[in-house]
Design an enzyme around this catalytic site. Structure first.
Site, PDB file in Angstrom:
ATOM      1  N   ARG A 101      -9.392 -43.145  18.976  1.00 10.80           N
ATOM      2  CA  ARG A 101      -9.389 -41.708  18.749  1.00 10.80           C
ATOM      3  C   ARG A 101      -8.280 -41.366  17.758  1.00 10.80           C
ATOM      4  O   ARG A 101      -7.150 -41.854  17.876  1.00 10.80           O
ATOM      5  CB  ARG A 101      -9.159 -40.939  20.054  1.00 10.80           C
ATOM      6  N   ASP A 143     -10.914 -46.260  11.727  1.00  9.40           N
ATOM      7  CA  ASP A 143     -12.277 -45.764  11.906  1.00  9.40           C
ATOM      8  C   ASP A 143     -12.274 -44.324  12.394  1.00  9.40           C
ATOM      9  O   ASP A 143     -13.329 -43.689  12.425  1.00  9.40           O
ATOM     10  CB  ASP A 143     -13.033 -46.647  12.906  1.00  9.40           C
ATOM     11  N   GLU A 162     -10.735 -35.814  11.205  1.00  7.83           N
ATOM     12  CA  GLU A 162     -11.980 -36.391  10.694  1.00  7.83           C
ATOM     13  C   GLU A 162     -13.131 -35.391  10.652  1.00  7.83           C
ATOM     14  O   GLU A 162     -14.056 -35.544   9.837  1.00  7.83           O
ATOM     15  CB  GLU A 162     -12.378 -37.610  11.514  1.00  7.83           C
ATOM     16  N   HIS A 174     -15.904 -43.276  11.290  1.00  4.20           N
ATOM     17  CA  HIS A 174     -16.226 -43.283  12.720  1.00  4.20           C
ATOM     18  C   HIS A 174     -17.565 -43.987  12.959  1.00  4.20           C
ATOM     19  O   HIS A 174     -18.443 -43.490  13.673  1.00  4.20           O
ATOM     20  CB  HIS A 174     -16.272 -41.861  13.278  1.00  4.20           C
TER      21      HIS A 174
END
Length: 335
Positions: free
Chosen positions: A235, A259, A264, A297
């Site tokens: 996260r 990621d 984001e 992600h």
């Protein structure tokens, strides 16, 4: 029985059809829109809802679901930080998630980020783009013999640990609830600080509880080895991004595989005309570094994982509607 789904992507639609064919007595419908005060009206007349979104679930939207007579919510993902559990309790909701859709997908992606950084793939990509096919001086390193620190050894972190051991790495790990199998291997240390101090490569695999926001901050980076490889496929909020940027600038962090990012939602799953149109200053500060790899992600994003997310969430929603015990209930009694 009728179930409505929110935030459905085209790649999920094929599995929805497959599930529907296997459950002909259940009527399902869906939208690609997320749950808001406006779109919540789409669920009126349905018995249960299945959701997936990165934005918070507002109290007003949940209240509307309650007013429609809906009390069963299933999410097709692991993270629950978009909910205020008090809202769920106030309106009498039951909740399920999909905590184990494919640990291997995320563990493999995590490993690929490590390998790409250690073998300096972004630098070789740049060389190739400039018709430079020479090796020197872009020499890589191996995982074998490195100390890999794993923060969180649940379903995903435990797979990462096994992969790292298979590569010949020394693994040190910290978790408030150790995995019994890994505990027998003697890999656990008794504090996060010890992982930070010992590891050549650090990877995060914990949920984003309120107490863990910015778990990795400026003080945490200062405790790491110089030149550490840092991976976050968990996260974005676990990491203070400004502190990470500072650590990259100073060389404290030798490479980062990300990621997930704090901001984001402003960038991932969007199409821009050109990279300069991305206004997020933190994203711009991380982009185009030779020692940073960003993926949008997508660690989870495999056919196996998407199938399981759709099927497990719908199966659990139907079980709740039929007064049966779901496979993955969420305890909402505490925040």
């Amino acid at each position: 029985m009728k179930i409505f789904l929110y935030g459905v992507r085209p790649d999920e639609a094929v599995y929805l059809k497959e599930w529907e064919n296997a459950n002909p007595d259940v009527e399902i419908d869906y939208t690609n829109k997320i749950v808001t005060e406006e779109t919540v009206d789409l669920a009126k007349g349905y018995n249960g809802v299945v959701m997936l979104q990165t934005q918070p679930y507002t109290r007003l939207a949940l209240q509307k679901l309650h007013d429609f007579g809906i009390s069963k919510i299933s999410v097709r993902n692991v993270g629950l930080d978009g909910f205020d559990f008090k809202d769920l309790r106030d309106f009498g909701f039951s909740l399920t998630s999909v905590p184990v859709y494919s640990p291997n997908a995320i563990a493999e992606h995590t490993t690929s980020l490590m390998l790409r950084l250690l073998r300096r793939v972004p630098e070789f990509d740049e060389k190739f783009n400039n018709a430079d096919f020479r090796w020197f001086p872009t020499i890589g390193e191996e995982i074998n013999g490195k100390t890999v620190g794993i923060v969180g050894t649940g379903h995903i972190g435990s797979v990462v640990a096994r992969l790292m051991l298979a590569f010949g790495a020394k693994v040190v790990a910290y978790d408030i609830k150790p995995d019994p199998y890994l505990e027998n291997l003697g890999i656990y240390v008794d504090s996060l600080d010890k992982v930070l101090e010992k590891a050549d490569i650090i990877t995060l695999h914990t949920p984003l509880a309120k107490r863990d926001v910015h778990m990795i901050d400026k003080a945490a980076f200062a405790k790491m080895k110089d030149g550490v490889i840092f991976i976050n496929a968990a996260r974005g909020g676990l990491v203070d991004t400004d502190a990470l940027i500072e650590a990259l600038d100073s060389g404290k962090v030798g490479g980062a595989g990300l990621d997930v990012l704090e901001s984001e939602n402003d960038v991932f799953q969007k199409k821009f005309d050109k990279i300069e149109d991305v206004k997020d200053p933190q994203f711009q500060a991380l982009l185009n570094r030779k020692n940073v790899i960003i993926t949008p992600h997508t660690a989870f994003y495999t056919t196996t994982a998407v199938h399981n997310m759709v099927f497990d969430s719908l199966n659990d929603n139907l079980k709740m509607l039929n007064n049966q015990t779901p496979k993955f209930p969420v305890d909402i009694s505490e925040d």
